[in-house]
Design a protein around this motif. Structure first.
Motif, mmCIF file in Angstrom:
data_model
loop_
_atom_site.group_PDB
_atom_site.id
_atom_site.type_symbol
_atom_site.label_atom_id
_atom_site.label_comp_id
_atom_site.label_asym_id
_atom_site.label_seq_id
_atom_site.Cartn_x
_atom_site.Cartn_y
_atom_site.Cartn_z
ATOM 1 N N ARG A 198 40.357 -5.388 51.311
ATOM 2 C CA ARG A 198 39.084 -4.880 51.829
ATOM 3 C C ARG A 198 38.925 -5.123 53.318
ATOM 4 N NH1 ARG A 198 32.889 -6.250 49.779
ATOM 5 N NH2 ARG A 198 31.868 -4.868 51.276
ATOM 6 N N TYR A 252 41.858 -9.330 46.989
ATOM 7 C CA TYR A 252 40.715 -8.441 47.190
ATOM 8 C C TYR A 252 40.260 -8.458 48.653
ATOM 9 C CZ TYR A 252 35.761 -7.168 47.269
ATOM 10 O OH TYR A 252 34.553 -6.618 47.594
ATOM 11 N N LEU A 253 40.156 -9.648 49.226
ATOM 12 C CA LEU A 253 39.727 -9.760 50.615
ATOM 13 C C LEU A 253 40.759 -9.159 51.561
ATOM 14 C CD1 LEU A 253 38.181 -13.357 50.631
ATOM 15 C CD2 LEU A 253 36.980 -11.172 50.532
ATOM 16 N N ASN A 311 33.579 -7.144 43.575
ATOM 17 C CA ASN A 311 33.609 -8.415 44.304
ATOM 18 C C ASN A 311 33.165 -9.602 43.460
ATOM 19 O OD1 ASN A 311 30.928 -7.534 44.203
ATOM 20 N ND2 ASN A 311 30.386 -8.602 46.095
ATOM 21 N N ALA A 365 32.755 -12.484 48.149
ATOM 22 C CA ALA A 365 33.187 -12.491 46.749
ATOM 23 C C ALA A 365 32.465 -13.621 46.028
ATOM 24 C CB ALA A 365 34.699 -12.659 46.642
ATOM 25 N N GLU A 398 38.848 -10.065 37.341
ATOM 26 C CA GLU A 398 37.853 -9.233 38.000
ATOM 27 C C GLU A 398 36.908 -8.630 36.968
ATOM 28 O OE1 GLU A 398 37.732 -5.831 41.521
ATOM 29 O OE2 GLU A 398 39.477 -5.961 40.198
#
Length: 391
Positions: free
Chosen positions: A383, A379-380, A349, A163, A344
């Motif tokens: 994902r 997000y991490l 990312n 990211a 975002e």
């Protein structure tokens, strides 16, 4: 905070109440942000006297508290931060505390963004900022200076890091678009303040008649720095009326007390001179905004004046330089478009905050950094299946 400080100076009971609660409030700030002393210093401006001594003791206590290093998990995904201003430093600090590998890339030789290059040292001592940045590094953030990020470098970050948070600030000065603006002696305020912050003196102003164009905090900072650099005279002109000036009232009062002549309600028409600056032609501004609060200045051409000047400092706003961005990152009116709730961008990312998304105050920049860090963690997790981004 400033109102409380002013009141505390005259009222012993209020002073005692503020003193009793200040340490607790400062500790709470330190838990939630990496720049509690920097933020507290700007708000309270500790001076001499009993209250100033108390504030200094509280700040020194927090600065002396060294954090423990946090080792990221062996499989933690790396995160890149572009820019080391308050938004970037806040995001880096929060992500490192969460156990991620964080690297900050700064194009300048010193870290801190506007905290070091924009805010003059008489308002914010640079050793305070340096001490808080050192604490951020101690948590486990890698800090790289003298590392400009161009388009190729940025595309490389997208490949190497899970990211990327863009917090490059706004260092491109807006143009007046007037005749004479390209004359020698016309200086963007941020360039002027950068020299002042490096040496505590801007030599361009020494012994000179200085005119500052603008009514915001950058303009008042530049005017104050010019006075402290030994200018023969400093006159500030802005479109807004005194009540409409975007600078903090206490800053306007402070530079006026230092000897700056503040002239609200005047707009520059041309910068005059033959080979170098000789003066500024101005016209009266009767209103700045229309009925919809949009910028639409109206001038009274019958009322004008010309003032002598050896240098003109322009401070009508800054914008971010976003030429390095990948084409997949959408921009709007010169700033990065983001989801206001997550920071975002149009690339999943890539996140952005601070002045790169809009003109912000120090507190707003810090908040966008915190929000982006929380969003990057989510997000991490989504994902890669865990908070630290491991496989």
């Amino acid at each position: 905070m400033q109102a409380l400080k002013d009141l505390a100076g005259d009222d012993a009971d209020v002073r005692a109440y503020l003193s009793d609660g200040f340490n607790e409030a400062l500790d709470a700030l330190a838990e939630g942000m990496p720049l509690p002393v920097t933020y507290g210093w700007i708000c309270t401006r500790p001076d001499e006297g009993e209250l100033g001594t108390f504030l200094m003791e509280a700040f020194n206590r927090v600065l002396a508290d060294q954090p423990a290093a946090i080792e990221p998990a062996p499989d933690a995904k790396p995160v890149a931060i572009v820019g080391s201003g308050p938004a970037g430093l806040t995001a880096a600090w929060a992500l490192a505390k969460a156990g991620l590998k964080v690297t900050v890339f700064e194009s300048q030789a010193q870290l801190g963004g506007m905290l070091k290059n924009g805010i003059p040292s008489y308002r914010l001592p640079k050793d305070v900022v340096d001490a808080e940045i050192a604490k951020i590094a101690a948590v486990g953030v890698e800090l790289r200076v003298d590392t400009p990020v161009d388009k190729a470098f940025f595309d490389g970050l997208l490949e190497q890091y899970a990211a990327v948070f863009v917090a490059t600030g706004a260092f491109a000065s807006r143009k007046l678009r007037l005749d004479g603006e390209d004359l020698p002696g016309v200086i963007p305020a941020l360039d002027f303040l950068k020299e002042y912050n490096l040496t505590d003196k801007a030599t361009a102003a020494e012994g000179k008649k200085v005119v500052v164009i603008g009514g915001g905090n950058v303009a008042t900072d530049a005017a104050g720095a010019a006075i402290r650099s030994g200018a023969a005279s400093v006159k500030l002109f802005c479109l807004e009326s005194r009540k409409e000036m975007p600078a903090h009232e206490w800053e306007i009062e402070e530079i006026a007390a230092d000897g700056v002549e503040v002239n609200p309600g005047w707009g520059p028409k041309a910068i005059t001179g033959d080979g170098s600056v000789a003066g500024v032609d101005l016209v009266q501004c009767t209103s700045v905004f229309d009925e919809n609060k949009k910028f639409a200045p109206v001038f009274n051409e019958k009322k004008a004046q010309s003032v002598e000047a050896d240098i003109v400092i322009t401070a009508i706003g800054q914008s971010p330089d976003l030429g390095f961005l990948n084409e997949g990152v959408d921009t709007l009116r010169g700033t990065i478009e983001v989801d206001p709730y997550t920071m975002e961008t149009s690339l999943p990312n890539v996140f952005a905050g601070g002045d790169a998304i809009a003109g912000t105050s120090l507190l707003e920049a810090i908040l966008t950094g915190k929000t982006a860090a929380e969003s990057i963690l989510r997000y991490l997790t989504l994902r890669f299946g865990c908070t630290k981004g491991g496989n």
